[in-house]
Design a protein around this motif. Sequence first.
Motif, short mmCIF file in Angstrom:
data_model
loop_
_atom_site.label_atom_id
_atom_site.label_comp_id
_atom_site.label_asym_id
_atom_site.label_seq_id
_atom_site.Cartn_x
_atom_site.Cartn_y
_atom_site.Cartn_z
N SER A 123 0.84 -1.20 0.00
CA SER A 123 0.00 0.00 0.00
C SER A 123 0.87 1.24 0.00
O SER A 123 2.06 1.20 0.30
CB SER A 123 -0.93 0.01 1.22
OG SER A 123 -0.16 0.08 2.41
N THR A 145 -4.20 11.41 -6.39
CA THR A 145 -4.17 10.09 -5.79
C THR A 145 -4.04 10.22 -4.28
O THR A 145 -3.14 10.89 -3.78
CB THR A 145 -3.00 9.26 -6.34
OG1 THR A 145 -3.12 9.20 -7.77
CG2 THR A 145 -2.99 7.86 -5.77
N THR A 164 -6.73 -1.24 -5.70
CA THR A 164 -7.66 -0.12 -5.55
C THR A 164 -6.85 1.16 -5.40
O THR A 164 -5.96 1.24 -4.55
CB THR A 164 -8.56 -0.29 -4.30
OG1 THR A 164 -9.31 -1.50 -4.45
CG2 THR A 164 -9.52 0.88 -4.15
N THR A 165 -7.16 2.14 -6.23
CA THR A 165 -6.55 3.46 -6.14
C THR A 165 -7.64 4.44 -5.76
O THR A 165 -8.63 4.58 -6.49
CB THR A 165 -5.92 3.87 -7.49
OG1 THR A 165 -5.04 2.83 -7.92
CG2 THR A 165 -5.17 5.18 -7.36
N LEU A 166 -7.48 5.08 -4.63
CA LEU A 166 -8.44 6.09 -4.19
C LEU A 166 -8.00 7.43 -4.76
O LEU A 166 -6.88 7.89 -4.51
CB LEU A 166 -8.51 6.16 -2.66
CG LEU A 166 -9.48 7.19 -2.08
CD1 LEU A 166 -10.92 6.89 -2.49
CD2 LEU A 166 -9.34 7.21 -0.55
N GLU A 173 -14.40 11.52 -3.85
CA GLU A 173 -13.43 10.44 -3.82
C GLU A 173 -14.00 9.22 -4.54
O GLU A 173 -15.19 8.93 -4.43
CB GLU A 173 -13.07 10.09 -2.38
CG GLU A 173 -12.30 11.20 -1.69
CD GLU A 173 -11.90 10.85 -0.26
OE1 GLU A 173 -12.23 9.75 0.22
OE2 GLU A 173 -11.25 11.71 0.37
N HIS A 175 -13.07 5.04 -5.71
CA HIS A 175 -12.24 3.84 -5.62
C HIS A 175 -12.11 3.23 -7.01
O HIS A 175 -13.02 2.54 -7.48
CB HIS A 175 -12.85 2.82 -4.65
CG HIS A 175 -12.78 3.25 -3.23
ND1 HIS A 175 -13.76 4.02 -2.64
CD2 HIS A 175 -11.85 3.02 -2.29
CE1 HIS A 175 -13.44 4.24 -1.39
NE2 HIS A 175 -12.28 3.65 -1.15
N HIS A 176 -10.99 3.51 -7.67
CA HIS A 176 -10.70 2.97 -9.00
C HIS A 176 -10.10 1.58 -8.79
O HIS A 176 -9.05 1.44 -8.16
CB HIS A 176 -9.71 3.89 -9.71
CG HIS A 176 -9.30 3.41 -11.06
ND1 HIS A 176 -8.45 4.12 -11.84
CD2 HIS A 176 -9.60 2.30 -11.77
CE1 HIS A 176 -8.23 3.48 -12.98
NE2 HIS A 176 -8.93 2.36 -12.96
N THR A 177 -10.76 0.54 -9.32
CA THR A 177 -10.30 -0.83 -9.08
C THR A 177 -9.90 -1.53 -10.37
O THR A 177 -10.42 -1.25 -11.45
CB THR A 177 -11.40 -1.67 -8.38
OG1 THR A 177 -12.55 -1.73 -9.23
CG2 THR A 177 -11.78 -1.07 -7.04
#
Length: 186
Positions: A123, A145, A164-166, A173, A175-177
Amino acid sequence: MSRFPEIDYGPLTNFLGQWRGDQGIDVAPEEEGPNTEAYYDSIKFEEARDLDNAEEQELVALYYHQVVFRQRDDKMMHNQTGYWIWDKANQRVMHNFVIPRGIGVLAHGTYEYDGDRVLINISAKADDDYGNFTESPFLQQKAKTLSFEQSITLEKNKLVYAQTTLVDIYGSEFHHTDNSELYKQQ
């Protein structure tokens, strides 16, 4: 297989080689809401060998290149290069990569063995001392990011990842997964 058997790549050993998958799912932000795309991807891992930092920290690294294509039209949607790094003395894994949209990431974490599988969890968070981001001014203003998490399950011939990129985008916001399953080709 390693060309340098004297180098201990630890939990990264089975990454070496060419991987392909066609089961990827990307959920990305769009102004009108989430956009889900099926994708196929390819990742090639090569030995970057052993190195040290100021003759104090011993590391081993693998260089990789990943490309991702949308299934519906074969258009490239992602291109990423970087390094997976193992710090044996501290039993830590690092993932350092860049994406040609103006972002660099350093994430870190742990690994464990579960039978014949290696489980890796890494992370990064904005302003973290151990993992962080470098972004272009455009991204800082439009899609900053905030965090990145990735888990990998690595077997001899199968690699599964979920990440997952927040991001702070379009005033909220998101959550790009990305999730994919790849198989070793060579």
